[in-house]
Design an enzyme around this catalytic site. Structure first.
Site, PDB file in Angstrom:
ATOM      1  N   ASN A   1     -93.036  18.181  -3.159  1.00  0.00           N
ATOM      2  CA  ASN A   1     -92.888  17.036  -2.259  1.00  0.00           C
ATOM      3  C   ASN A   1     -94.205  16.621  -1.608  1.00  0.00           C
ATOM      4  O   ASN A   1     -94.486  15.438  -1.465  1.00  0.00           O
ATOM      5  CB  ASN A   1     -91.856  17.356  -1.174  1.00  0.00           C
ATOM      6  CG  ASN A   1     -90.451  17.473  -1.727  1.00  0.00           C
ATOM      7  OD1 ASN A   1     -89.809  16.483  -2.043  1.00  0.00           O
ATOM      8  ND2 ASN A   1     -89.971  18.704  -1.858  1.00  0.00           N
TER       9      ASN A   1
ATOM     10  N   HIS B   1     -87.709  14.967   1.888  1.00  0.00           N
ATOM     11  CA  HIS B   1     -87.935  16.162   1.056  1.00  0.00           C
ATOM     12  C   HIS B   1     -86.964  16.160  -0.140  1.00  0.00           C
ATOM     13  O   HIS B   1     -86.159  17.074  -0.306  1.00  0.00           O
ATOM     14  CB  HIS B   1     -87.711  17.419   1.922  1.00  0.00           C
ATOM     15  CG  HIS B   1     -88.511  18.603   1.483  1.00  0.00           C
ATOM     16  ND1 HIS B   1     -89.833  18.785   1.811  1.00  0.00           N
ATOM     17  CD2 HIS B   1     -88.169  19.684   0.725  1.00  0.00           C
ATOM     18  CE1 HIS B   1     -90.269  19.915   1.297  1.00  0.00           C
ATOM     19  NE2 HIS B   1     -89.280  20.482   0.619  1.00  0.00           N
TER      20      HIS B   1
END
Length: 251
Positions: free
Chosen positions: A182, A176
């Protein structure tokens, strides 16, 4: 009923062989397939993240038309995603290796005009992911985590491309590395890997969102990539079905 993973990968490869034998595909057929998959990939990837544009609305936004009652951000999410796909297609065509620089460039396109300060920049703070069983690494560790990701990827060529794509996606999502975007970036990386190996893109549908999150979570916690590989494989198979049906090769 879906096939077990090994059988699914064999079926995918058999269909890919059929598709490869038909290449080069007719120019207009290829263009229309590409347009269809770009639209569906953009719509579903954004919808998974909460974008409220419908498939048809996404289509008109990509044609340059503004949809009333929808936020500027949602419009940018559609056009940015299309631009990021074009970039991924370009690096695949040039046979460029995956690098941190490429990952940052993809992310930069995803967040362009939405959050220019964070576009292409690793997060400078710690975050938690709602609903996830794992916590992303401390932001101070991101440079080494991303370096390790690329090193793992460079050594993972013994895996089937579908397995490698699914695992690359999962490892990226677990890190992440950005404050936002993301998921979209991870799915672009997933398809970078598949397209590089000559497969059509896997379009994870918004209807599969719960199964997708569950299989990602399981892989992040246990290191068992079977569920996410199955989901990605089913998505690749769906794209192959589209290609082969249009070409009249689906028996």
């Amino acid at each position: 009923m879906s096939l077990p993973t090994t059988a699914l990968l064999h079926a995918i490869d058999a269909d890919k062989t059929k598709l490869d034998a038909a290449r080069p595909l007719p120019v207009h057929t290829l263009a229309s397939l590409r347009e269809k998959l770009t639209l569906e990939w953009t719509y579903h990837s954004n919808a998974i993240e909460g974008n409220t544009l419908t498939l048809r609305e996404t289509k008109v936004v990509l044609e340059g038309i503004t949809v009333g009652g929808k936020s500027l951000r949602e419009h940018f999410e559609a056009t940015n995603h299309r631009d990021a796909i074009l970039y991924v297609e370009a690096i695949v065509a040039k046979n460029e290796a995956l690098s941190e620089w490429q990952i940052r460039n993809i992310h930069s396109l995803v967040l362009k005009s939405i959050d220019d300060k964070e576009a292409g920049r690793y997060r400078q703070e710690n975050v938690v992911i709602a609903g996830a069983s794992t916590t992303p690494p401390d932001f101070l560790h991101l440079p080494e985590e991303m370096k390790s990701l690329v090193e793992w990827y460079e050594q993972a060529d013994q895996l089937h491309p579908v397995e490698r794509a699914a695992e690359l996606h999962t490892r990226f999502v677990k890190i992440h590395p950005f404050v936002d975007g993301n998921g979209r970036t991870g799915r672009l990386l997933l398809n970078f890997e598949l397209m590089k190996a000559g497969y059509p893109p896997a379009i994870i549908q918004k209807e599969d969102r719960l199964e997708y999150y569950d299989s990602l979570d399981e892989a992040c916690v246990s290191g068992d990539y079977g569920g996410i590989t199955q989901l990605v494989g089913n998505s690749v198979q769906r794209s192959l079905d589209t290609y082969l049906s249009v070409l009249g090769l689906r028996n």
